[in-house]
Write an enzyme that holds these catalytic residues in place. Structure first.
Site, PDB file in Angstrom:
ATOM      1  N   HIS A  34       0.857  -1.176   0.000  1.00  0.00           N
ATOM      2  CA  HIS A  34       0.000   0.000   0.000  1.00  0.00           C
ATOM      3  C   HIS A  34       0.895   1.228   0.000  1.00  0.00           C
ATOM      4  O   HIS A  34       2.127   1.114  -0.066  1.00  0.00           O
ATOM      5  CB  HIS A  34      -0.965  -0.015   1.192  1.00  0.00           C
ATOM      6  CG  HIS A  34      -0.304  -0.219   2.518  1.00  0.00           C
ATOM      7  ND1 HIS A  34       0.553   0.707   3.078  1.00  0.00           N
ATOM      8  CD2 HIS A  34      -0.360  -1.245   3.410  1.00  0.00           C
ATOM      9  CE1 HIS A  34       0.981   0.282   4.251  1.00  0.00           C
ATOM     10  NE2 HIS A  34       0.451  -0.907   4.475  1.00  0.00           N
ATOM     11  N   HIS A  37       3.996   1.357   2.241  1.00  0.00           N
ATOM     12  CA  HIS A  37       5.175   0.662   1.725  1.00  0.00           C
ATOM     13  C   HIS A  37       5.850   1.468   0.614  1.00  0.00           C
ATOM     14  O   HIS A  37       7.082   1.536   0.540  1.00  0.00           O
ATOM     15  CB  HIS A  37       4.778  -0.708   1.154  1.00  0.00           C
ATOM     16  CG  HIS A  37       4.186  -1.648   2.146  1.00  0.00           C
ATOM     17  ND1 HIS A  37       2.889  -2.101   2.045  1.00  0.00           N
ATOM     18  CD2 HIS A  37       4.708  -2.244   3.251  1.00  0.00           C
ATOM     19  CE1 HIS A  37       2.636  -2.932   3.042  1.00  0.00           C
ATOM     20  NE2 HIS A  37       3.717  -3.027   3.789  1.00  0.00           N
ATOM     21  N   GLY A 147       8.242   1.207   8.684  1.00  0.00           N
ATOM     22  CA  GLY A 147       7.234   2.192   9.038  1.00  0.00           C
ATOM     23  C   GLY A 147       7.062   2.314  10.539  1.00  0.00           C
ATOM     24  O   GLY A 147       7.163   1.334  11.277  1.00  0.00           O
ATOM     25  N   SER A 185      -2.720  -0.202   6.293  1.00  0.00           N
ATOM     26  CA  SER A 185      -2.304  -1.538   6.692  1.00  0.00           C
ATOM     27  C   SER A 185      -2.819  -2.525   5.661  1.00  0.00           C
ATOM     28  O   SER A 185      -3.921  -2.358   5.120  1.00  0.00           O
ATOM     29  CB  SER A 185      -2.877  -1.889   8.073  1.00  0.00           C
ATOM     30  OG  SER A 185      -2.696  -3.266   8.360  1.00  0.00           O
ATOM     31  N   SER A 186      -2.037  -3.558   5.400  1.00  0.00           N
ATOM     32  CA  SER A 186      -2.494  -4.608   4.497  1.00  0.00           C
ATOM     33  C   SER A 186      -3.737  -5.290   5.035  1.00  0.00           C
ATOM     34  O   SER A 186      -4.553  -5.820   4.268  1.00  0.00           O
ATOM     35  CB  SER A 186      -1.375  -5.641   4.283  1.00  0.00           C
ATOM     36  OG  SER A 186      -0.244  -5.039   3.695  1.00  0.00           O
TER      37      SER A 186
END
Length: 280
Positions: A34, A37, A147, A185-186
């Site tokens: 996302h 990243h 992150g 967040s994934s």
């Protein structure tokens, strides 16, 4: 851009790059990229000569009953996003190549792994530090980007890197948020529309805590009580932890100061969301 799955090939490519004087910037991920990243990759592209991204859903950091099998995966999508950010190499190994038969070596960081996510997810950080140490040995980076949303993870990796004298500069990067304030967040893909709306309680709690701190409230307990009431007001939200800690030691603080960081993990439905913020 090249995708490499073989551990030895990846290591040899990176060792050759170092010998040629190239500065290796590394972004380790579990994939399903996302914008958070991508911000790490862009900074790595700016600061490095060879930009390496790893995509590996690491089984050793998942506990029993957690979402290892369900964790979102899409290498084709990730590769397209990574290439657009200037990535040179993607390292995407299989679990059996990272943990072959007879594997018996793990890295433990004591103390700061005992609280927060470490208390909620026993063994999680042993898996994180082990895989990051292995990735550092394979990729041989000069710089590694993480992150700050995973605040405790960043602190643990910095501690490991310092304690083991690893020649890697660990760079923490700011949280990237959706337009509505939800930290990227994934795992956000797990949320239903209603759960996503309820998940905004985390960013609202941060805003409230920062406002109380600016208004002169120094009592950490008073701030946490207000945040707890806000989050508990969402029908599907369940607090895992909500703490104010010192940014370096992660020890709880009764009174806030310039080193105070608010750290939280909240289940919204079945999805566990984490977020954090400095208060002053």
């Amino acid at each position: 851009m090249h995708i490499i799955t073989d551990v030895n090939e990846m290591q040899q490519r990176c060792l050759a790059a170092r010998e040629a004087g190239r500065r290796i910037a590394f972004v380790p991920t579990m994939g399903y990229l996302h914008e958070g990243h991508i911000s790490l990759l862009r900074e790595g592209r700016r600061r490095g000569d060879l930009l390496v991204l790893s995509i590996f859903v690491n089984p050793t950091q998942f506990g029993a009953g957690e979402d290892l099998d369900a964790y979102p995966r899409d290498l084709t999508r990730d590769a397209e996003m990574a290439e657009s950010a200037g990535t040179d190499l993607i390292f995407a190994p299989e679990a059996q190549s990272m943990y072959p038969g007879g594997y018996a070596t793990y890295v433990d960081v004591e103390g700061i792994t005992d609280t927060l996510c470490g208390a909620s997810r026993p063994g999680h950080f042993r898996g994180v530090t082990t895989v990051v140490a292995k990735l550092f040995a394979i990729v041989q980076p000069h710089l590694a980007f993480f992150g700050q949303k995973d605040f405790q993870q960043l602190a643990v990796i910095r501690r490991m890197t310092l304690d083991l004298n690893l020649p890697v500069e660990v760079v923490g990067m700011p949280i990237v948020r959706e337009a509505d304030g939800l930290a990227m967040s994934s795992r956000n893909v797990y949320l239903s529309d209603d759960e996503r709306r309820q998940g905004l309680a985390l960013s609202r709690a941060i805003a409230l805590a920062r406002q109380m701190a600016r208004d002169g409230v120094e009592d950490g307990g008073e701030i946490l009580a207000a945040l707890r009431a806000l989050i508990d007001g969402e029908k599907d939200a369940r607090i895992d932890y909500l703490q104010i800690c010192h940014q370096l030691t992660l020890q709880e603080q009764a009174r806030i100061d310039g080193d105070s960081v608010l750290l939280m993990a909240v289940f919204v439905g079945k999805t566990r969301l984490i977020d954090n913020s400095f208060l002053l």
